[in-house]
Design a protein around this motif. Structure first.
Motif, short mmCIF file in Angstrom:
data_model
loop_
_atom_site.label_atom_id
_atom_site.label_comp_id
_atom_site.label_asym_id
_atom_site.label_seq_id
_atom_site.Cartn_x
_atom_site.Cartn_y
_atom_site.Cartn_z
N LEU A 173 32.34 98.22 98.22
CA LEU A 173 32.28 96.77 98.12
C LEU A 173 31.33 96.35 97.01
O LEU A 173 31.64 95.50 96.18
CB LEU A 173 31.83 96.18 99.47
CG LEU A 173 31.68 94.65 99.50
CD1 LEU A 173 33.01 93.97 99.24
CD2 LEU A 173 31.08 94.21 100.84
N ILE A 174 30.12 96.99 96.99
CA ILE A 174 29.13 96.65 95.97
C ILE A 174 29.67 96.99 94.58
O ILE A 174 29.53 96.21 93.63
CB ILE A 174 27.83 97.43 96.23
CG1 ILE A 174 27.23 97.02 97.59
CG2 ILE A 174 26.82 97.15 95.13
CD1 ILE A 174 26.88 95.58 97.72
N ASP A 175 30.32 98.17 94.46
CA ASP A 175 30.86 98.58 93.15
C ASP A 175 31.92 97.60 92.65
O ASP A 175 31.95 97.24 91.47
CB ASP A 175 31.44 99.98 93.24
CG ASP A 175 30.37 101.03 93.46
OD1 ASP A 175 30.73 102.12 93.93
OD2 ASP A 175 29.21 100.75 93.16
N ASN A 176 32.81 97.15 93.58
CA ASN A 176 33.86 96.20 93.18
C ASN A 176 33.26 94.89 92.72
O ASN A 176 33.65 94.32 91.70
CB ASN A 176 34.82 95.95 94.34
CG ASN A 176 35.67 97.18 94.66
OD1 ASN A 176 35.79 98.07 93.80
ND2 ASN A 176 36.23 97.25 95.83
N GLU A 177 32.26 94.40 93.50
CA GLU A 177 31.63 93.13 93.15
C GLU A 177 30.85 93.26 91.84
O GLU A 177 30.81 92.34 91.03
CB GLU A 177 30.70 92.67 94.28
CG GLU A 177 31.41 92.31 95.58
CD GLU A 177 32.43 91.19 95.39
OE1 GLU A 177 33.52 91.26 95.98
OE2 GLU A 177 32.16 90.26 94.61
N LEU A 178 30.23 94.43 91.64
CA LEU A 178 29.48 94.65 90.41
C LEU A 178 30.41 94.66 89.20
O LEU A 178 30.10 94.07 88.16
CB LEU A 178 28.72 95.97 90.51
CG LEU A 178 27.70 96.27 89.40
CD1 LEU A 178 26.63 95.18 89.38
CD2 LEU A 178 27.04 97.62 89.65
N GLU B 47 32.62 91.74 84.49
CA GLU B 47 33.78 91.15 83.82
C GLU B 47 33.55 89.67 83.55
O GLU B 47 33.80 89.18 82.43
CB GLU B 47 35.02 91.34 84.70
CG GLU B 47 36.31 90.79 84.06
CD GLU B 47 37.50 91.03 84.97
OE1 GLU B 47 37.38 91.84 85.91
OE2 GLU B 47 38.53 90.39 84.73
N ASN B 48 33.05 88.93 84.57
CA ASN B 48 32.79 87.50 84.39
C ASN B 48 31.67 87.26 83.38
O ASN B 48 31.73 86.35 82.56
CB ASN B 48 32.43 86.86 85.73
CG ASN B 48 33.63 86.71 86.64
OD1 ASN B 48 34.74 86.48 86.15
ND2 ASN B 48 33.46 86.84 87.94
N PHE B 49 30.62 88.12 83.46
CA PHE B 49 29.51 87.96 82.52
C PHE B 49 29.98 88.18 81.08
O PHE B 49 29.67 87.38 80.19
CB PHE B 49 28.41 88.97 82.88
CG PHE B 49 27.26 88.95 81.89
CD1 PHE B 49 26.25 88.01 81.98
CD2 PHE B 49 27.21 89.88 80.86
CE1 PHE B 49 25.22 87.99 81.07
CE2 PHE B 49 26.18 89.87 79.95
CZ PHE B 49 25.18 88.91 80.05
N ASP B 50 30.75 89.27 80.88
CA ASP B 50 31.24 89.58 79.52
C ASP B 50 32.09 88.44 78.98
O ASP B 50 31.92 88.00 77.83
CB ASP B 50 32.06 90.87 79.54
CG ASP B 50 31.23 92.08 79.91
OD1 ASP B 50 31.83 93.14 80.12
OD2 ASP B 50 30.00 91.96 79.98
N LYS C 267 17.30 94.44 87.57
CA LYS C 267 17.79 93.81 88.79
C LYS C 267 19.14 93.16 88.57
O LYS C 267 20.02 93.21 89.43
CB LYS C 267 16.78 92.76 89.27
CG LYS C 267 15.51 93.37 89.84
CD LYS C 267 14.54 92.30 90.32
CE LYS C 267 13.27 92.91 90.90
NZ LYS C 267 12.33 91.87 91.35
N ILE C 268 19.33 92.53 87.40
CA ILE C 268 20.60 91.85 87.13
C ILE C 268 21.74 92.86 86.97
O ILE C 268 22.82 92.70 87.54
CB ILE C 268 20.47 90.98 85.85
CG1 ILE C 268 19.48 89.83 86.11
CG2 ILE C 268 21.83 90.43 85.43
CD1 ILE C 268 19.14 89.02 84.88
#
Length: 547
Positions: free
Chosen positions: A446-451, A456-459, A513-514
């Motif tokens: 779950l964490i990996d998918n969200e990360l 993707e959104n950040f890029d 952290k980010i």
């Protein structure tokens, strides 16, 4: 020169195994990958045994010599794989030797039995078997194994007994049989070198012991029992030297070799688990000790169970305490997330109101612009500036609308996911399925998918603001060190770190952290990309100026 040659041979043999021996992280990853393929190696072992047993069944019962040979090969396969099965076939070999009335084969079978008993910690039973053998009647080829069994039996009794008089007596007998074995062995054989290495190790002459160990290691290949044993003994030397990194490295190599060779009577993974436990890596320690227990159960070695049991209980207790702590943290996190969701809802309402105001302001601005267009030609210069200003404001509005829409969709998805997760956690707790819930929370999927979604959104968002960012960064780098992205990448880790620096986040701890990397990893990335810059000292300042 001789030492240099040995080191070169050892380095070459390491390079053949296919992964980095200077990187503990890489070795641990390779170990975990090998552990996941245990069934593959065990199936190959079972297939070899099945083929040998099939040949034994099909063999002519009158060809007892051939049967004895096949039984011996099966014993070699079972020797470090299953104590019970090895014992059964040793007894079969002994029966064949009795039927043939061949004293040499009978003695050979007895020595095999003694060796199996010794290696499994049954020292007294092994000595009882050896006492039945008349040494002066043994052929020369069996004397090695005879002395070896006595040596190992008295070594084990000396190590494990708590009675000081008995310990001294066993130690003397151990020394006697060690000397006898040394005289019997060929000077440069592995067994002879092993005795020399142990003597150096007992005397704490670590460098000499390492040199002997290197000679032995250069003659064996990964995935064989000898490789497993020699690398384990090398880890003991580094342990005496307090060189923990090297000790872990060779314990990992020994464990990998044990798994590939289907050696169930092993100690490397247990020792590695204890080192990782002492370092605070409880999860990996628990995984490794659990794996060792399964191997010990498969082999059925009392000695191995004794060695593992106390360590297993300590690690398991710490692991359970950590899981309980994580459950408590999860409950706190759920409360915090609920509060955060409420805050997000209020924030979304506020943003929506601001959007409405901004939209009204834009309409007013458009109306004013239309009025200015009707002014005479004397105001054309001013009107041109106002048109440019309007265009810029419109672009800003579109960007804001796009990012607000992205923000709304993102948090809406998070709210739905959190609510689904909350319901699922409540369902498991209500139905008292805490173990299942624990297994579920182990997964990092779950964490990996969200990360990945976050990246993707950040890029996408960052490149929308700074579409030429990658080219501008490459202009600051040396020509042979420029960053080349893969087809599916918008940004890579190095570019994301630089993107955060461009946004004003320069602290490595905040960046870690980010992006969910360690501070050391962030620091290493920053140093590496600086070293590749045309102007290293002003590189990050130039990145901050990219438009």
């Amino acid at each position: 020169m001789k030492t240099l040659l040995t080191a070169c041979i050892l380095t070459f043999s390491f390079s053949l195994s296919g992964f980095s021996y200077n990187n503990l992280d890489s070795l641990l990853v390779e170990l975990e990958r090998t552990m996941s393929k245990r069934a593959v190696f065990d199936n190959a072992k079972k297939l070899r045994i099945e083929n040998l047993e099939k040949l034994l069944k099909e063999s002519d019962s009158t060809s007892l010599q051939n049967n004895y040979f096949l039984v011996s090969e099966i014993i070699k396969e079972y020797e470090k794989y299953s104590f019970d099965k090895a014992l059964i076939f040793i007894e079969k070999g002994l029966n064949i030797a009795n039927t043939l009335n061949d004293d040499n084969l009978k003695k050979e079978s007895q020595l095999k039995l003694a060796k199996l008993l010794v290696t499994s910690g049954r020292y007294k039973e092994a000595i009882d078997v050896l006492h039945e053998i008349e040494r002066h009647l043994l052929p020369k080829k069996l004397l090695d194994l005879y002395y070896y069994n006595y040596k190992e039996a008295y070594s084990g009794l000396s190590f494990y007994t708590t009675v000081s008089n008995s310990k001294q007596s066993y130690s003397k007998l151990y020394k006697v049989y060690q000397d006898s074995l040394q005289q019997q062995l060929a000077p440069n054989s592995n067994e002879s070198l092993a005795l020399i290495e142990k003597e150096f190790r007992d005397n704490r002459e670590i460098e000499k012991a390492l040199e002997i160990n290197s000679k032995r290691l250069s003659k064996v290949a990964l995935g064989t029992p000898n490789y497993s044993l020699i690398t384990f003994e090398r880890s003991l030397l580094y342990g005496l030297n307090s060189n923990t990194n090297e000790q872990k490295k060779f314990l990992i190599l020994s464990a990998i070799s044990d798994i590939k060779a289907s050696v169930k009577d092993n100690a490397s993974l247990t020792e590695l688990a204890m080192i990782l436990f002492d370092e605070g890596n409880i999860e990996s320690a628990h995984d490794f000790i659990d794996f060792s227990v399964e191997d010990a159960e498969m082999y059925n070695s009392r000695l191995r169970f004794v060695n593992i049991s106390n360590k297993f209980s300590v690690i398991s207790k710490a692991y359970e305490e950590k899981n309980l702590e994580q459950q408590n943290e999860l409950k706190k996190l759920l409360v915090f997330i609920s509060i955060l969701v409420l805050f997000l809802v209020l924030t979304i309402i506020y943003i929506y109101q601001q959007i409405k105001k901004l939209s009204a302001a834009r309409k007013e601005l458009k109306k004013a612009n239309d009025q200015l267009l009707s002014l005479n030609e004397k105001l054309s210069f001013t009107n041109s500036d106002l048109n440019r200003l309007y265009s810029e404001l419109s672009d800003i509005d579109r960007i804001k609308e796009q990012y607000i829409g992205t923000f709304l969709n993102l948090y809406s998805d998070y709210i739905n996911k959190l609510d689904t997760y909350r319901k699922m956690v409540r369902k498991y707790i209500v139905s008292n399925k805490t173990k299942a819930l624990l297994e579920l929370t182990k997964s990092k999927q779950l964490i990996d998918n969200e990360l990945n979604l976050f990246y993707e959104n950040f890029d996408k968002s960052f490149l929308h603001i700074y579409p030429n960012f990658v080219n501008e960064v490459n202009n600051l780098l040396k020509e042979d060190q420029q960053i080349i992205l893969k087809e599916e990448e918008s940004l890579n880790t190095e570019l994301r770190i630089l993107a955060l620096i461009r946004l004003g986040i320069t602290n490595s701890a905040k960046i870690s952290k980010i992006l969910r990397y360690s501070v050391n990893t962030i620091y290493n990335y920053r140093v590496r990309v600086k070293n590749n810059a045309k102007q290293r000292n002003t590189f990050e300042d130039e990145v901050k100026k990219i438009t």
